[in-house]
Design a protein around this motif. Structure first.
Motif, short mmCIF file in Angstrom:
data_model
loop_
_atom_site.label_atom_id
_atom_site.label_comp_id
_atom_site.label_asym_id
_atom_site.label_seq_id
_atom_site.Cartn_x
_atom_site.Cartn_y
_atom_site.Cartn_z
N ASN A 1 0.83 -1.21 0.00
CA ASN A 1 0.00 0.00 0.00
C ASN A 1 0.86 1.26 0.00
O ASN A 1 0.57 2.21 -0.72
CB ASN A 1 -0.93 0.01 1.21
CG ASN A 1 -2.05 -0.97 1.07
OD1 ASN A 1 -2.46 -1.28 -0.04
ND2 ASN A 1 -2.54 -1.48 2.18
N ILE A 2 1.89 1.26 0.79
CA ILE A 2 2.78 2.43 0.84
C ILE A 2 3.57 2.55 -0.45
O ILE A 2 3.77 3.64 -0.98
CB ILE A 2 3.69 2.36 2.08
CG1 ILE A 2 2.82 2.53 3.33
CG2 ILE A 2 4.78 3.42 2.02
CD1 ILE A 2 3.56 2.44 4.62
N LEU A 3 4.00 1.40 -1.00
CA LEU A 3 4.73 1.39 -2.26
C LEU A 3 3.90 2.04 -3.37
O LEU A 3 4.38 2.92 -4.08
CB LEU A 3 5.09 -0.05 -2.65
CG LEU A 3 5.63 -0.27 -4.05
CD1 LEU A 3 7.00 0.33 -4.19
CD2 LEU A 3 5.65 -1.73 -4.38
N ILE A 4 2.66 1.64 -3.50
CA ILE A 4 1.79 2.20 -4.55
C ILE A 4 1.56 3.69 -4.31
O ILE A 4 1.60 4.48 -5.26
CB ILE A 4 0.47 1.42 -4.60
CG1 ILE A 4 0.73 0.01 -5.12
CG2 ILE A 4 -0.55 2.13 -5.48
CD1 ILE A 4 -0.43 -0.93 -4.99
N GLY A 5 1.33 4.07 -3.08
CA GLY A 5 1.12 5.48 -2.77
C GLY A 5 2.32 6.33 -3.11
O GLY A 5 2.20 7.42 -3.68
N LYS B 1 12.17 1.41 1.15
CA LYS B 1 12.91 0.44 1.96
C LYS B 1 12.63 0.58 3.45
O LYS B 1 12.76 -0.37 4.20
CB LYS B 1 14.41 0.57 1.72
CG LYS B 1 14.88 -0.06 0.45
CD LYS B 1 16.38 0.05 0.33
CE LYS B 1 16.88 -0.59 -0.94
NZ LYS B 1 18.34 -0.49 -1.05
N ARG B 2 12.25 1.78 3.89
CA ARG B 2 11.94 1.99 5.30
C ARG B 2 10.62 1.37 5.71
O ARG B 2 10.36 1.16 6.89
CB ARG B 2 11.90 3.48 5.62
CG ARG B 2 13.25 4.08 5.89
CD ARG B 2 13.12 5.40 6.60
NE ARG B 2 12.32 6.36 5.86
CZ ARG B 2 12.80 7.32 5.09
NH1 ARG B 2 14.10 7.45 4.95
NH2 ARG B 2 12.01 8.15 4.46
N ASN B 3 9.76 1.10 4.75
CA ASN B 3 8.42 0.60 5.05
C ASN B 3 8.31 -0.88 4.70
O ASN B 3 7.70 -1.25 3.70
CB ASN B 3 7.37 1.41 4.28
CG ASN B 3 7.30 2.82 4.78
OD1 ASN B 3 6.90 3.05 5.90
ND2 ASN B 3 7.72 3.77 3.96
#
Length: 82
Positions: free
Chosen positions: A16-20, A50-52
């Motif tokens: 989810n964070i990657l797409i955002g 990478k942090r997420n």
């Protein structure tokens, strides 16, 4: 990433964070004329991704509770617009 550490779980990037992050920054990176600035922006994006990371926990599937009261409270959410 964490391949050299002795960790309890395998880890993966939070999708989810990657797409955002990609949604917000990929177009700006592609439109940038300066290769140096583009590389710097891509590096920042990669570091943020990478942090997420999140652990992959095995056997994590639970049945959903069938709660009629929430279905009745939210029944107007699925009403057709036309």
């Amino acid at each position: 990433m964490h391949k050299d550490k002795n960790l309890k779980y395998e880890y993966k990037v939070n999708t989810n964070i990657l797409i955002g992050k990609l949604k917000d920054n990929l177009i700006l990176i592609m439109l940038e004329w300066s290769p140096r600035k583009r590389s710097k922006m891509l590096g920042k994006l990669e570091a943020e991704i990478k942090r997420n990371i999140i652990p992959i926990r095995p056997h994590r599937s639970f049945e959903r509770k069938n709660n009629k009261s929430t279905q009745m409270a939210n029944r107007m959410n699925k009403k057709r617009a036309l």
